[in-house]
Design an enzyme around this catalytic site. Structure first.
Site, PDB file in Angstrom:
ATOM      1  N   LEU A 303       0.801  -1.223   0.000  1.00  0.00           N
ATOM      2  CA  LEU A 303       0.000   0.000   0.000  1.00  0.00           C
ATOM      3  C   LEU A 303       0.834   1.273   0.000  1.00  0.00           C
ATOM      4  O   LEU A 303       0.372   2.321  -0.470  1.00  0.00           O
ATOM      5  CB  LEU A 303      -0.964  -0.005   1.189  1.00  0.00           C
ATOM      6  CG  LEU A 303      -2.049  -1.098   1.141  1.00  0.00           C
ATOM      7  CD1 LEU A 303      -2.950  -1.009   2.363  1.00  0.00           C
ATOM      8  CD2 LEU A 303      -2.871  -0.992  -0.135  1.00  0.00           C
ATOM      9  N   HIS A 304       2.078   1.199   0.513  1.00  0.00           N
ATOM     10  CA  HIS A 304       2.890   2.421   0.506  1.00  0.00           C
ATOM     11  C   HIS A 304       3.300   2.843  -0.904  1.00  0.00           C
ATOM     12  O   HIS A 304       3.732   3.977  -1.110  1.00  0.00           O
ATOM     13  CB  HIS A 304       4.113   2.267   1.419  1.00  0.00           C
ATOM     14  CG  HIS A 304       5.164   1.325   0.901  1.00  0.00           C
ATOM     15  ND1 HIS A 304       6.443   1.283   1.421  1.00  0.00           N
ATOM     16  CD2 HIS A 304       5.137   0.382  -0.073  1.00  0.00           C
ATOM     17  CE1 HIS A 304       7.146   0.369   0.793  1.00  0.00           C
ATOM     18  NE2 HIS A 304       6.386  -0.195  -0.111  1.00  0.00           N
ATOM     19  N   ASP A 305       3.156   1.923  -1.867  1.00  0.00           N
ATOM     20  CA  ASP A 305       3.482   2.255  -3.259  1.00  0.00           C
ATOM     21  C   ASP A 305       2.416   3.117  -3.921  1.00  0.00           C
ATOM     22  O   ASP A 305       2.645   3.620  -5.026  1.00  0.00           O
ATOM     23  CB  ASP A 305       3.616   0.975  -4.094  1.00  0.00           C
ATOM     24  CG  ASP A 305       4.891   0.199  -3.797  1.00  0.00           C
ATOM     25  OD1 ASP A 305       5.783   0.761  -3.147  1.00  0.00           O
ATOM     26  OD2 ASP A 305       4.979  -0.971  -4.209  1.00  0.00           O
ATOM     27  N   SER A 366       3.422   8.807  -3.605  1.00  0.00           N
ATOM     28  CA  SER A 366       2.782   8.207  -2.443  1.00  0.00           C
ATOM     29  C   SER A 366       3.571   8.595  -1.203  1.00  0.00           C
ATOM     30  O   SER A 366       4.325   9.579  -1.231  1.00  0.00           O
ATOM     31  CB  SER A 366       2.704   6.689  -2.605  1.00  0.00           C
ATOM     32  OG  SER A 366       2.013   6.101  -1.524  1.00  0.00           O
TER      33      SER A 366
END
Length: 408
Positions: A303-305, A366
């Site tokens: 999700l951090h991408d 992001s």
């Protein structure tokens, strides 16, 4: 590290930590202290504390001119690392620590003798290599690791050839696109001269997909990013022996890369594993509701991408799968960084988290997220999700979050 400690107190702590590290380090006191395979957790902790105190002392003692000089040293040392890797200097120098003449090495690597000496001597100020006499060079325990560990070289090659130059384009990206969240308006787009998102851009550069894959694999060499921490962050033992776990990965090429690893595992394990290509932006494959539906959807460093809007799309698909699976115990397990408040953890540890935060911005527009950011993201999903619990395994840079449907 408390900012209230005086320099003299920090110096006393430095001596104490140095003595502890030496007492825990096997072999002679002169042995290099970088992380070794199988090194004890106690020694790693002592090493980190020693490095933290050293960093704090330097920060306190530095003036503005010292800071700029240090930045110049850092970017020149880094350019030397790229040079050494490109011309394969690490692997040309004998790994048995025997000296090699600069003349022979220059001939073998096809580089100018004087440039080789200048670059190598700059690298020595960072701890790489040693010079037994003015005519010879030799490995030391630090530099020999770059000669013998291919993954370590892959890490160094990627960040020196691509990662560091891309960071320099962050200013131009902000000037050009302001606070854009578009995947193709990033520092990497400026650096690469491309209008494609990062993962699409990788495919256009010869051999870069393979290098990036090996770079991602090399991150396991960093103590804080080790894969085994996922075992400590969630109570896997509470799952049934026949639990159904879905591990989401990206990019899709990962499926091809992972499939050969099954041959290394016993049949009792391989019979329970399947690799399937699937976009996590699409609905999850349908499963019979009830006991046979998935128990855990695992997202590790995923999700951090993605900017919040795209991360929400991924979570919406998983939330829908949880709802449709009609299994109240089913969870999404997310392993990612939870950013601390500034100044609440050790300076060196925080610096590495800030590096990763900026890396996400530079490649994907992001970010790494604070706890409140995660909670807001989960609540924004439809159906709504909520953070049930989270844990940061000791030594891990990432936390493991257990997420379920909001109504449960």
């Amino acid at each position: 590290m408390s900012s209230l400690n005086s320099l003299s107190e920090l110096t006393r702590q430095l001596l104490s930590r140095a003595e502890k590290v030496e007492s825990l380090t096997p072999g002679s006191k002169g042995q290099v202290l970088f992380q070794l395979e199988g090194q004890s957790a106690e020694l790693n902790k002592a090493r980190r504390e020693l490095l933290e105190i050293t960093q704090e002392i330097q920060v306190r003692a530095r003036g503005p001119a010292d800071l700029l000089e240090q930045y110049q040293i850092q970017y020149n040392a880094f350019s030397c690392l790229r040079w050494l890797l490109h011309f394969e200097i690490f692997t040309h120098v004998p790994t048995d620590y025997k000296p090699m003449s600069y003349t022979s090495l220059a001939s073998l690597a096809s580089v100018p003798l004087s440039r080789l000496q200048s670059v190598a001597r700059m690298a020595m100020t960072a701890g790489l290599f040693t010079e037994p006499d003015p005519a010879h060079i030799a490995h030391n325990p630090l530099s020999v690791r770059f000669a013998t560990d291919e993954l370590l070289r892959d890490w160094a090659i990627f960040v020196s050839k691509y990662g560091e130059p891309a960071t320099q384009a962050m200013t131009e990206a902000t000037e050009k696109w302001d606070d854009s969240k578009a995947l193709n308006e990033t520092a990497w787009n400026v650096f690469g001269g491309t209008t494609k998102p990062f993962f699409e851009y990788l495919k256009d550069v010869p051999d870069m997909v393979d290098l990036f894959s090996r770079y991602m694999q090399s991150q396991g060499l960093s103590e804080g990013m080790r894969l085994e921490y996922v075992l400590d962050g969630f109570d896997w033992a509470k799952l049934d022996a026949n639990a159904h776990i879905i591990d989401s990965r990206t990019p899709p090429q990962a499926v091809e890369a992972l499939s050969p690893t099954l041959s290394e595992l016993p049949d009792t394990i391989t019979s329970r594993i399947q690799f399937k290509a699937h976009s996590f932006f699409d609905p999850q494959p349908s499963h019979q509701p009830g006991p046979s539906s998935p128990d855990v959807y695992l997202l590790r460093k995923i999700l951090h991408d993605w900017p919040a809007a795209r991360a929400r799309e991924i979570l919406c698909q998983l939330a829908t799968a949880l709802r449709d699976g009609k299994k109240s115990s089913a969870r999404i397990v997310i392993m990612d960084i939870i950013l601390p408040l500034p100044g609440t953890i050790e300076r060196t540890q925080e610096a590495m988290l800030r590096v990763r935060d900026l890396s996400m911005a530079q490649a994907f527009n992001s970010q790494e997220r604070k706890l409140s950011d995660w909670e807001e993201l989960f609540e924004s999903a439809e159906p709504k999700l909520q953070l049930m619990s989270w844990k940061q395994p000791r030594g891990s840079a990432m936390a493991v979050m257990e997420v379920g449907l909001g109504e449960y």
